[in-house]
Design a protein around this motif. Structure first.
Motif: not given
Lengths: 147, 81
Positions: B11-14, B37-44, B47-51, B74-77
Motif C-alpha cells: 500500500g502507501r508504505l511502498e 530512513p527514520r521517517e520510514l521506520a516510524v511509519a512501519l 499500531d495500525r500496520v500489521r506484520l 508490512f501491511l497497512p490497513p
C-alpha cells in the motif's frame, strides 16, 4: 465446488457465469454479484495491489467458511488486481445452491467480508494524481451483521 | 557471502519506502529498522500496520529476528470498497 482466482487483466463476467453455472447443474438457484469501478468523483483509474503469500489464501479461507455455513453446490470468487478504468469489472462473486436463500446469503456474506478483510490495497487516480483509499467504517458495520 | 532477508512494503508504505521490496542483512528487527530512513521506520512501527513473517500474520511484533531468506511484510490497513 470452490473456484477462487485473482485476475491480473480484464475478465468477462458473463462468460465466467456461463462456465460457473455449467459446473453446478444440480443447483436450483444461482446468485451473483458484480462490482465495477465507480465512474464518479473524477476517478480516472483504480489500481489494486495484493500480497501474494496472503491474499489468495485469505480468499480461499473465506470461501471455505461460506461453504461450511451454507448448503452450496458451488461458490465463485473472482477479484481483479492491477490497474483498471471506470466501468471495468472488479469483483464477481456467485453462489449456487439447491434453494435460493442459501445462494443469496452466501454471496452477501462473501462480499461483506471481501470488502473489509481482504489483503488488498487500492489507490485511485484523479487529476490530482494517485491517492490511497483508506478503510471505511461502513465496511466494519457490514461485516458485523454476520455475528 | 551471507544470504539476505527481505522487507516487503504494501500500500502507501511502498510509496514511502520508494520500493516494494528491500533486501536487508538478517538480524533483530530493531537493528534492521535502525538502518532505514527514520521517517520510514516510524511509519512501519505504528499500531495500525500489521506484520507478516513468511506469509504468516504475526500477533505480536516484539522480539522478531530475521533469518537468512526470511520475508517480513508490512501491511497497512486494507482499503474498503
Amino acid at each position: 465446488m470452490l473456484d477462487v482466482r485473482l485476475i491480473d487483466g480484464p475478465f468477462d463476467p458473463s462468460a465466467e457465469m456461463t462456465w460457473f453455472t455449467a459446473r453446478v447443474p444440480d443447483a436450483g438457484g444461482v446468485v451473483s454479484f458484480l462490482g465495477q469501478v465507480r465512474a464518479d468523483n473524477g476517478v480516472q483509474a483504480l489500481d489494486i495491489r495484493h500480497y501474494g503469500p496472503m491474499t489468495l489464501p485469505g480468499f480461499r479461507a473465506l470461501g471455505d467458511t461460506a461453504l461450511r455455513r451454507w448448503g452450496l453446490d458451488g461458490l465463485l470468487i473472482l477479484h481483479r488486481i492491477g490497474e483498471m478504468a471506470p466501468g471495468a469489472p472488479i469483483v464477481l462473486v456467485a453462489g449456487a445452491a439447491r434453494h435460493r436463500r442459501d445462494a443469496f446469503a452466501a454471496t452477501d456474506f462473501v462480499m461483506d467480508h471481501l470488502k473489509g478483510e481482504s489483503w488488498l490495497w487500492k489507490r485511485e487516480r484523479t487529476t490530482d494524481g494517485w491517492r490511497w483509499i483508506e478503510p471505511r467504517a461502513q465496511d466494519h458495520a457490514d461485516r458485523a451483521r454476520w455475528g | 557471502m551471507t544470504a539476505l532477508a527481505r522487507l516487503v512494503f504494501l500500500g502507501r508504505l511502498e510509496d514511502l519506502a520508494g520500493t516494494a521490496e528491500l533486501a536487508v542483512a538478517p538480524g533483530p528487527l530493531e537493528q534492521v529498522l535502525a538502518g532505514l530512513p527514520r521517517e520510514l521506520a516510524v511509519a512501519l512501527l505504528v499500531d495500525r500496520v500489521r506484520l507478516a513473517l513468511n506469509g504468516q500474520l504475526l500477533t505480536d511484533s516484539g522480539g522478531i529476528t530475521l533469518g537468512e531468506g526470511d520475508e517480513l511484510a508490512f501491511l497497512p490497513p486494507v482499503s474498503g470498497g
